[in-house]
Design a protein around this motif. Structure first.
Motif, PDB file in Angstrom:
ATOM      1  N   LEU A   4       0.834  -1.203   0.000  1.00  0.00           N
ATOM      2  CA  LEU A   4       0.000   0.000   0.000  1.00  0.00           C
ATOM      3  C   LEU A   4       0.867   1.250   0.000  1.00  0.00           C
ATOM      4  O   LEU A   4       1.847   1.323   0.751  1.00  0.00           O
ATOM      5  CB  LEU A   4      -0.903   0.009   1.238  1.00  0.00           C
ATOM      6  CG  LEU A   4      -1.798  -1.222   1.426  1.00  0.00           C
ATOM      7  CD1 LEU A   4      -2.463  -1.192   2.794  1.00  0.00           C
ATOM      8  CD2 LEU A   4      -2.837  -1.294   0.328  1.00  0.00           C
ATOM      9  N   VAL A   5       0.489   2.229  -0.818  1.00  0.00           N
ATOM     10  CA  VAL A   5       1.210   3.495  -0.882  1.00  0.00           C
ATOM     11  C   VAL A   5       0.204   4.638  -0.858  1.00  0.00           C
ATOM     12  O   VAL A   5      -0.643   4.743  -1.754  1.00  0.00           O
ATOM     13  CB  VAL A   5       2.068   3.593  -2.159  1.00  0.00           C
ATOM     14  CG1 VAL A   5       2.770   4.949  -2.207  1.00  0.00           C
ATOM     15  CG2 VAL A   5       3.085   2.466  -2.211  1.00  0.00           C
ATOM     16  N   GLU A   6       0.320   5.481   0.168  1.00  0.00           N
ATOM     17  CA  GLU A   6      -0.575   6.626   0.313  1.00  0.00           C
ATOM     18  C   GLU A   6      -0.010   7.859  -0.389  1.00  0.00           C
ATOM     19  O   GLU A   6       1.212   7.999  -0.524  1.00  0.00           O
ATOM     20  CB  GLU A   6      -0.800   6.970   1.793  1.00  0.00           C
ATOM     21  CG  GLU A   6      -1.366   5.857   2.637  1.00  0.00           C
ATOM     22  CD  GLU A   6      -0.294   5.032   3.323  1.00  0.00           C
ATOM     23  OE1 GLU A   6      -0.592   4.434   4.368  1.00  0.00           O
ATOM     24  OE2 GLU A   6       0.847   5.001   2.821  1.00  0.00           O
ATOM     25  N   SER A   7      -0.911   8.755  -0.768  1.00  0.00           N
ATOM     26  CA  SER A   7      -0.523  10.038  -1.338  1.00  0.00           C
ATOM     27  C   SER A   7      -1.633  11.042  -1.075  1.00  0.00           C
ATOM     28  O   SER A   7      -2.743  10.662  -0.683  1.00  0.00           O
ATOM     29  CB  SER A   7      -0.271   9.915  -2.845  1.00  0.00           C
ATOM     30  OG  SER A   7      -1.442   9.500  -3.510  1.00  0.00           O
ATOM     31  N   GLY A   8      -1.316  12.315  -1.273  1.00  0.00           N
ATOM     32  CA  GLY A   8      -2.336  13.350  -1.189  1.00  0.00           C
ATOM     33  C   GLY A   8      -2.314  14.192   0.057  1.00  0.00           C
ATOM     34  O   GLY A   8      -3.111  15.131   0.188  1.00  0.00           O
ATOM     35  N   CYS A  22      -4.824   5.832  -1.790  1.00  0.00           N
ATOM     36  CA  CYS A  22      -3.984   4.698  -1.422  1.00  0.00           C
ATOM     37  C   CYS A  22      -3.999   3.731  -2.600  1.00  0.00           C
ATOM     38  O   CYS A  22      -5.066   3.242  -2.985  1.00  0.00           O
ATOM     39  CB  CYS A  22      -4.518   4.044  -0.168  1.00  0.00           C
ATOM     40  SG  CYS A  22      -3.671   2.521   0.311  1.00  0.00           S
ATOM     41  N   ALA A  23      -2.819   3.468  -3.140  1.00  0.00           N
ATOM     42  CA  ALA A  23      -2.689   2.548  -4.258  1.00  0.00           C
ATOM     43  C   ALA A  23      -2.206   1.202  -3.749  1.00  0.00           C
ATOM     44  O   ALA A  23      -1.229   1.130  -2.995  1.00  0.00           O
ATOM     45  CB  ALA A  23      -1.706   3.107  -5.274  1.00  0.00           C
ATOM     46  N   ALA A  24      -2.887   0.157  -4.169  1.00  0.00           N
ATOM     47  CA  ALA A  24      -2.557  -1.194  -3.730  1.00  0.00           C
ATOM     48  C   ALA A  24      -1.948  -2.002  -4.857  1.00  0.00           C
ATOM     49  O   ALA A  24      -2.295  -1.819  -6.022  1.00  0.00           O
ATOM     50  CB  ALA A  24      -3.809  -1.883  -3.212  1.00  0.00           C
ATOM     51  N   VAL A  79      -8.108   3.122  -2.978  1.00  0.00           N
ATOM     52  CA  VAL A  79      -9.084   3.552  -1.975  1.00  0.00           C
ATOM     53  C   VAL A  79      -8.743   5.002  -1.641  1.00  0.00           C
ATOM     54  O   VAL A  79      -7.574   5.378  -1.581  1.00  0.00           O
ATOM     55  CB  VAL A  79      -9.054   2.657  -0.726  1.00  0.00           C
ATOM     56  CG1 VAL A  79      -7.689   2.651  -0.067  1.00  0.00           C
ATOM     57  CG2 VAL A  79     -10.133   3.063   0.259  1.00  0.00           C
ATOM     58  N   SER A  80      -9.782   5.801  -1.457  1.00  0.00           N
ATOM     59  CA  SER A  80      -9.585   7.235  -1.219  1.00  0.00           C
ATOM     60  C   SER A  80     -10.293   7.677   0.042  1.00  0.00           C
ATOM     61  O   SER A  80     -11.234   7.026   0.505  1.00  0.00           O
ATOM     62  CB  SER A  80     -10.110   8.034  -2.413  1.00  0.00           C
ATOM     63  OG  SER A  80      -9.422   7.693  -3.598  1.00  0.00           O
TER      64      SER A  80
END
Length: 123
Positions: A4-8, A22-24, A79-80
């Motif tokens: 999982l990698v979060e951004s924003g 969050c990109a999975a 997922v946002s």
């Protein structure tokens, strides 16, 4: 486990909005219930929002209900967390998490975690 990698994350004034993503990768995303948690300095990590595998069920912490919205797009493995009407007390490091078995608010039941993204709300 899923990666999982979060951004924003970022800095925003009180009353403003931010959208976390969050990109999975690594596993079938639709097999996982997803959650967002946050941790402020000197405090324990706390539940923010959760969404079921299909996206049909959601749960929110009372402190964010009506202001935050969790959503997912399984076809895009994302997922946002849309955060509106932000308050200084929303300042924290925000984490995305995945649970293969449980749709839950309990952080100990999540199997995979991202590295987090900082959200700072100025007054």
């Amino acid at each position: 486990q899923v990666q999982l990698v979060e951004s924003g994350g970022g800095l925003v004034q009180a009353g403003g909005s931010l959208r976390l993503s969050c990109a999975a990768s690594g596993r079938t995303f639709s097999d996982y219930n997803m959650g967002w948690f946050r941790q402020a300095p000197g405090k324990e990590r706390e539940f923010v929002a959760a969404i079921s595998r299909s996206g049909g069920d959601t749960r929110y912490a009372d402190s964010v209900k009506g202001r935050f919205t969790i959503s997912r797009v399984n076809a895009k493995n994302t997922v946002s967390l849309q955060m509106n009407s932000l308050k200084p007390e929303d300042t924290a490091f925000y984490y995305c998490a995945a649970s293969a078995r449980f749709f839950t608010t309990r952080l100990t039941l999540y199997d995979s975690w991202g590295q987090g993204t900082q959200v700072t709300v100025s007054s």
